[in-house]
Design an enzyme around this catalytic site. Structure first.
Site, PDB file in Angstrom:
ATOM      1  CG  LEU A 191       1.181  13.047  63.486  1.00 21.50           C
ATOM      2  CD1 LEU A 191       0.228  14.102  64.400  1.00 21.50           C
ATOM      3  CD2 LEU A 191       1.806  13.473  62.318  1.00 21.50           C
ATOM      4  CG  ASP A 243     -12.687  19.239  47.917  1.00 26.31           C
ATOM      5  OD1 ASP A 243     -12.416  18.529  46.722  1.00 26.31           O
ATOM      6  OD2 ASP A 243     -13.784  19.527  48.351  1.00 26.31           O
ATOM      7  CG  HIS A 269      -5.780  13.509  42.027  1.00 26.74           C
ATOM      8  ND1 HIS A 269      -6.477  14.216  43.116  1.00 26.74           N
ATOM      9  CD2 HIS A 269      -6.383  12.833  40.941  1.00 26.74           C
ATOM     10  CE1 HIS A 269      -7.838  13.836  42.645  1.00 26.74           C
ATOM     11  NE2 HIS A 269      -7.850  13.276  41.437  1.00 26.74           N
ATOM     12  NE  ARG A 296     -10.692  15.085  38.747  1.00 23.02           N
ATOM     13  CZ  ARG A 296     -11.241  15.848  39.563  1.00 23.02           C
ATOM     14  NH1 ARG A 296     -11.557  17.015  39.224  1.00 23.02           N
ATOM     15  NH2 ARG A 296     -11.549  15.426  40.687  1.00 23.02           N
ATOM     16  CD  GLU A 351     -15.454  24.926  67.730  1.00 24.72           C
ATOM     17  OE1 GLU A 351     -15.721  25.687  66.656  1.00 24.72           O
ATOM     18  OE2 GLU A 351     -16.414  24.889  68.700  1.00 24.72           O
ATOM     19  NE  ARG A 400     -13.542  11.906  42.626  1.00 27.97           N
ATOM     20  CZ  ARG A 400     -13.079  13.099  43.242  1.00 27.97           C
ATOM     21  NH1 ARG A 400     -11.695  13.209  42.891  1.00 27.97           N
ATOM     22  NH2 ARG A 400     -13.407  13.885  44.177  1.00 27.97           N
ATOM     23  CB  SER A 440     -18.171  15.180  51.983  1.00 30.16           C
ATOM     24  OG  SER A 440     -18.786  16.255  51.278  1.00 30.16           O
ATOM     25  CG  ASN A 499      -5.790  17.160  45.101  1.00 28.76           C
ATOM     26  OD1 ASN A 499      -5.776  17.864  45.916  1.00 28.76           O
ATOM     27  ND2 ASN A 499      -5.820  15.848  45.242  1.00 28.76           N
ATOM     28  N   GLY A 500      -8.261  18.668  41.711  1.00 26.24           N
ATOM     29  CA  GLY A 500      -8.988  18.747  40.285  1.00 26.24           C
ATOM     30  C   GLY A 500      -8.862  20.080  39.774  1.00 26.24           C
ATOM     31  NE  ARG A 501     -12.752  22.375  43.089  1.00 23.61           N
ATOM     32  CZ  ARG A 501     -13.330  22.412  44.516  1.00 23.61           C
ATOM     33  NH1 ARG A 501     -14.060  23.549  44.806  1.00 23.61           N
ATOM     34  NH2 ARG A 501     -13.320  21.633  45.251  1.00 23.61           N
ATOM     35  NE  ARG A 539     -20.218  18.931  49.391  1.00 25.68           N
ATOM     36  CZ  ARG A 539     -20.162  19.890  48.338  1.00 25.68           C
ATOM     37  NH1 ARG A 539     -20.762  20.909  48.207  1.00 25.68           N
ATOM     38  NH2 ARG A 539     -19.055  19.656  47.622  1.00 25.68           N
TER      39      ARG A 539
HETATM   40  C1  IPE Z   1      -9.210  15.780  46.228  1.00 33.49           C
HETATM   41  O1  IPE Z   1      -9.659  16.819  45.366  1.00 33.49           O
HETATM   42  C2  IPE Z   1      -9.985  14.726  46.794  1.00 33.49           C
HETATM   43  C3  IPE Z   1      -9.833  13.499  46.574  1.00 33.49           C
HETATM   44  C4  IPE Z   1     -10.860  12.706  46.583  1.00 33.49           C
HETATM   45  C5  IPE Z   1      -8.473  12.948  46.442  1.00 33.49           C
HETATM   46  P1  IPE Z   1     -10.631  16.686  44.231  1.00 33.49           P
HETATM   47  O2  IPE Z   1     -10.466  15.557  43.088  1.00 33.49           O
HETATM   48  O3  IPE Z   1     -12.019  16.463  44.974  1.00 33.49           O
HETATM   49  O4  IPE Z   1     -10.693  18.048  43.473  1.00 33.49           O
HETATM   50  P2  IPE Z   1     -11.942  18.767  43.043  1.00 33.49           P
HETATM   51  O5  IPE Z   1     -12.946  19.016  44.005  1.00 33.49           O
HETATM   52  O6  IPE Z   1     -12.453  18.380  41.755  1.00 33.49           O
HETATM   53  O7  IPE Z   1     -11.167  20.368  42.795  1.00 33.49           O
HETATM   54 MG    MG Z   2     -13.727  17.515  45.196  1.00 33.16          MG
END
Ligand code: IPE
Ligand code: MG
Length: 230
Positions: free
Chosen positions: A113, A2, A19, A15, A189, A53, A178, A4-6, A176
């Site tokens: 792996l 989580d 990604h 965005r 954990e 999205r 999610s 990537n966008g920020r 979260r």
């Molecule tokens: C990547 O981060 C998660 C994916 C769904 C690929 P986000 O796209 O959720 O980035 P934020 O939360 O907007 O920063």
């Molecule tokens: Mg996100």
């Protein structure tokens, strides 16, 4: 994965730039996990909720999944990585389905792996599919549904045959689950990191693992070593 966008927004970029950088973090993380002796690694790449999205972003995320599998499959195989894609395949187009099947088939013999890529994945959807499969079999065999065991449900999940996760890491500071592995993560954990996914690397993974190592897991019991008589 989580943030990537920020991460992209903080750099004044779209965005999609985040990604793309996220894919490089995926490559680093798979390598780091193998180096650190991790046996199972699951990356949550696209959730069944991500369809909400904008269409261009969904297209970008699908494009990057194809890009990653196409570009990295040979190298992943050379490094002994076995791939399984978790999630609902019924809504996926034939080109991506073909890629998924190729990746799984070509990497089938690998043992270093186990890499799970959760793609078009949602835990409630996974549970629904599992329950439907178990109920169908039960009806066919004329069995009493009250005899359905937890093992039978676990074996009908996308993670069939794999151990439950010990550690769930979420980046970007969100706390979260999610809709991720609701069944399997019952005793996992959780480590929440302030790092945005594109910045994730071996050091962050090591930090999460060392935090994990400091926890005492009781699975609903008591900590015998620390249990002093009162
Ligand atoms: C990547 O981060 C998660 C994916 C769904 C690929 P986000 O796209 O959720 O980035 P934020 O939360 O907007 O920063
Ligand atoms: Mg996100």
């Amino acid at each position: 994965m989580d943030g990537n966008g920020r991460w992209a927004a903080a750099r004044g970029r779209p965005r999609s730039y985040g990604h793309k950088a996220g894919v490089e973090a995926v490559r680093r993380t798979v390598k780091a996990a193998a180096d650190l002796g991790v046996e199972y690694l699951t990356l949550f790449a696209f959730s069944s909720e991500n369809w909400s999205r904008p269409r261009e972003e969904v297209r970008d995320l699908f494009g990057l999944m194809k890009f990653f599998v196409t570009r990295d499959l040979a190298e992943l195989c050379a490094n002994g990585v076995r791939i399984r894609v978790l999630g609902d395949r019924s809504g996926l187009s034939s080109d991506i389905l073909g890629l998924i099947e190729t990746a799984e088939t070509k990497s089938r013999q690998n043992t270093a792996l186990q890499l799970n890529i959760a793609f078009n994945y949602g835990a409630r959807n996974e549970l629904r599919r599992a329950f439907a499969a178990v109920a169908k079999r039960c009806a066919e065999e004329g069995r009493d549904p009250s005899q359905i065991g937890e093992d039978e449900i676990a074996a009908a999940l996308d993670t069939a045959g794999q151990p439950d996760p010990d550690l769930v890491i979420r980046t970007s500071g969100e706390m979260r689950l999610s809709n991720f592995m609701l069944w399997q993560a019952a005793y996992a954990e959780f480590v929440f990191l302030p790092c945005m996914w594109p910045d994730f690397d071996k050091e962050w993974l090591q930090r999460a693992i060392s935090e994990f190592s400091s926890r005492t897991r009781r699975y609903g019991g008591i900590d015998a070593a620390k249990d002093v008589a009162l």
